[in-house]
Design an enzyme around this catalytic site. Structure first.
Site, PDB file in Angstrom:
ATOM      1  N   ASP A  85     -21.054  45.508  38.748  1.00 54.69           N
ATOM      2  CA  ASP A  85     -19.931  44.723  38.224  1.00 54.69           C
ATOM      3  C   ASP A  85     -18.671  45.168  38.959  1.00 54.69           C
ATOM      4  O   ASP A  85     -18.402  46.380  39.049  1.00 54.69           O
ATOM      5  CB  ASP A  85     -19.790  44.958  36.721  1.00 54.69           C
ATOM      6  CG  ASP A  85     -21.048  44.548  35.972  1.00 54.69           C
ATOM      7  OD1 ASP A  85     -21.144  43.380  35.570  1.00 54.69           O
ATOM      8  OD2 ASP A  85     -21.957  45.407  35.820  1.00 54.69           O
ATOM      9  N   GLU A  91     -22.531  36.044  30.708  1.00 55.31           N
ATOM     10  CA  GLU A  91     -23.715  35.904  29.858  1.00 55.31           C
ATOM     11  C   GLU A  91     -23.340  35.735  28.381  1.00 55.31           C
ATOM     12  O   GLU A  91     -23.845  36.451  27.517  1.00 55.31           O
ATOM     13  CB  GLU A  91     -24.683  37.083  30.041  1.00 55.31           C
ATOM     14  CG  GLU A  91     -25.489  36.970  31.336  1.00 55.31           C
ATOM     15  CD  GLU A  91     -26.806  37.730  31.291  1.00 55.31           C
ATOM     16  OE1 GLU A  91     -27.820  37.099  30.913  1.00 55.31           O
ATOM     17  OE2 GLU A  91     -26.836  38.931  31.619  1.00 55.31           O
ATOM     18  N   ASN A 120     -20.098  42.071  31.346  1.00 50.79           N
ATOM     19  CA  ASN A 120     -21.260  41.246  31.034  1.00 50.79           C
ATOM     20  C   ASN A 120     -21.705  41.656  29.631  1.00 50.79           C
ATOM     21  O   ASN A 120     -22.162  42.783  29.425  1.00 50.79           O
ATOM     22  CB  ASN A 120     -22.392  41.446  32.053  1.00 50.79           C
ATOM     23  CG  ASN A 120     -23.603  40.581  31.725  1.00 50.79           C
ATOM     24  OD1 ASN A 120     -23.922  40.375  30.558  1.00 50.79           O
ATOM     25  ND2 ASN A 120     -24.278  40.077  32.742  1.00 50.79           N
ATOM     26  N   ASN A 131     -24.265  41.313  40.493  1.00 49.76           N
ATOM     27  CA  ASN A 131     -25.690  41.625  40.662  1.00 49.76           C
ATOM     28  C   ASN A 131     -25.982  42.166  42.063  1.00 49.76           C
ATOM     29  O   ASN A 131     -27.040  41.884  42.649  1.00 49.76           O
ATOM     30  CB  ASN A 131     -26.556  40.398  40.346  1.00 49.76           C
ATOM     31  CG  ASN A 131     -26.955  40.355  38.871  1.00 49.76           C
ATOM     32  OD1 ASN A 131     -27.372  41.364  38.297  1.00 49.76           O
ATOM     33  ND2 ASN A 131     -26.812  39.202  38.250  1.00 49.76           N
ATOM     34  N   ASP A 168     -26.219  45.771  28.107  1.00 46.39           N
ATOM     35  CA  ASP A 168     -26.728  46.683  29.139  1.00 46.39           C
ATOM     36  C   ASP A 168     -25.657  46.968  30.212  1.00 46.39           C
ATOM     37  O   ASP A 168     -25.869  47.831  31.065  1.00 46.39           O
ATOM     38  CB  ASP A 168     -28.044  46.174  29.760  1.00 46.39           C
ATOM     39  CG  ASP A 168     -28.042  44.695  30.103  1.00 46.39           C
ATOM     40  OD1 ASP A 168     -27.091  43.987  29.730  1.00 46.39           O
ATOM     41  OD2 ASP A 168     -28.997  44.248  30.754  1.00 46.39           O
ATOM     42  N   HIS A 169     -24.521  46.285  30.144  1.00 45.15           N
ATOM     43  CA  HIS A 169     -23.403  46.520  31.071  1.00 45.15           C
ATOM     44  C   HIS A 169     -22.225  47.175  30.342  1.00 45.15           C
ATOM     45  O   HIS A 169     -22.032  46.969  29.146  1.00 45.15           O
ATOM     46  CB  HIS A 169     -22.892  45.201  31.642  1.00 45.15           C
ATOM     47  CG  HIS A 169     -23.874  44.477  32.510  1.00 45.15           C
ATOM     48  ND1 HIS A 169     -23.745  44.382  33.871  1.00 45.15           N
ATOM     49  CD2 HIS A 169     -25.003  43.792  32.204  1.00 45.15           C
ATOM     50  CE1 HIS A 169     -24.739  43.673  34.381  1.00 45.15           C
ATOM     51  NE2 HIS A 169     -25.526  43.303  33.383  1.00 45.15           N
ATOM     52  N   ASP A 204     -19.965  39.972  37.190  1.00 46.73           N
ATOM     53  CA  ASP A 204     -21.269  40.584  37.442  1.00 46.73           C
ATOM     54  C   ASP A 204     -21.781  40.007  38.753  1.00 46.73           C
ATOM     55  O   ASP A 204     -22.241  38.870  38.791  1.00 46.73           O
ATOM     56  CB  ASP A 204     -22.214  40.273  36.278  1.00 46.73           C
ATOM     57  CG  ASP A 204     -23.609  40.853  36.497  1.00 46.73           C
ATOM     58  OD1 ASP A 204     -23.839  41.471  37.565  1.00 46.73           O
ATOM     59  OD2 ASP A 204     -24.457  40.679  35.620  1.00 46.73           O
TER      60      ASP A 204
END
Length: 258
Positions: A217, A35, A8, A148, A246-247, A146
């Site tokens: 992930d 994203e 991501n 989530n 952030d991933h 991802d």
DNA sequence: ATGGTAGTTCAACTA
């Protein structure tokens, strides 16, 4: 060896240099990204072509957007859940010579009990129907992205703090395992892992520096394909760069067989 | 029990 990864990137516009550098260094056969936050007309096809990667993508303005970068051409099978019309671009399925790669950006869910949470569970329930069909047609299937969802407390830096919260709630975990238990394997858990390794850390409150992360992930492989998985790891190096996503990327390797 | 940061877009939303 067939090397496949998911990442991501949280805006491909901002992260393009990171992604190009990582591809150049790691040379995966396939990288699924989420994203992108780009409309299709703005996708940087040429930049990827310049380092030997082809791109399939489905995107939108501001939010969501998924893409699959690959060293060789594939066939786009789907850009949405067939039975669930959704303007949000969260799914891309590409077939490479009999191997089906399903890239997902599962809804975040915002907060347990919210409208977005209900949308997440509904989306996951339709996803289950789709992967069941896909696995029937493509025994060699990789479902990654991802999700989530942190599947178990072992995937959470502080399980107590996260109990019942979005990304860790019972219904989300049940949906995850329902999906996995109908013919998929979490490649990361095929191997003994050194230490709790996470794939996402909140930008806020110095999440990465304090290793307050979650493993959300995932790379899931069809049962038979999973028997040929040789490694699965999380590469935290890109998370240490300037202006990181952030991933972190998750990478799996499969031995090729006939 | 709230806030902290980042991206897109430019006030507010999403994560």
């Amino acid at each position: 060896m067939f090397k496949i990864a998911t990442w991501n990137v949280n805006s491909l516009r901002v992260r393009l240099a990171h992604v190009l550098a990582w591809l150049t260094a790691e040379q995966p056969d396939v990288l699924a990204i989420q994203e992108t936050k780009l409309t299709d007309d703005a996708f940087p096809i040429q930049e990827f072509a310049g380092i030997g990667y082809l791109a399939a993508f489905t995107g939108q303005k501001t939010y969501n957007g998924v893409a699959i970068l690959s060293k060789y051409p594939g066939q786009v099978i789907a850009t949405a859940l067939p039975a669930y019309p959704d303007p949000q671009k969260r799914l891309l399925c590409v077939e490479f010579n009999g191997v089906c790669v399903l890239n997902l950006y599962v809804p975040n869910g915002s907060e347990v009990g919210s409208e977005k949470y209900r949308y997440k569970l509904e989306w996951l329930s339709h996803l289950k129907g789709y992967t069941d069909d896909l696995l029937r047609n493509y025994p060699k299937c990789v479902v990654l992205g991802d999700f989530n969802i942190a599947p178990t407390d072992a995937d959470v830096h502080d399980p107590q703090e996260w109990t019942g919260k979005v990304l860790c709630s019972g219904p989300e975990r049940e949906a995850f395992f329902k999906l996995v238990h109908s013919g998929l394997v979490d490649c990361y858990r095929l191997f003994p892992q050194q230490e709790p390794a996470y794939s996402w850390w909140d930008y806020r409150a110095a999440g990465f520096r304090r290793n307050r992360g979650l493993r959300i992930d995932h790379i899931l492989a069809a049962t038979e394909l999973a028997q040929h998985c040789k490694s699965c790891r999380i590469d935290i190096a890109p998370r240490k760069l300037e202006r990181p996503s952030d991933h972190a990327p998750v990478v799996a390797e499969f031995e090729v067989w006939t």
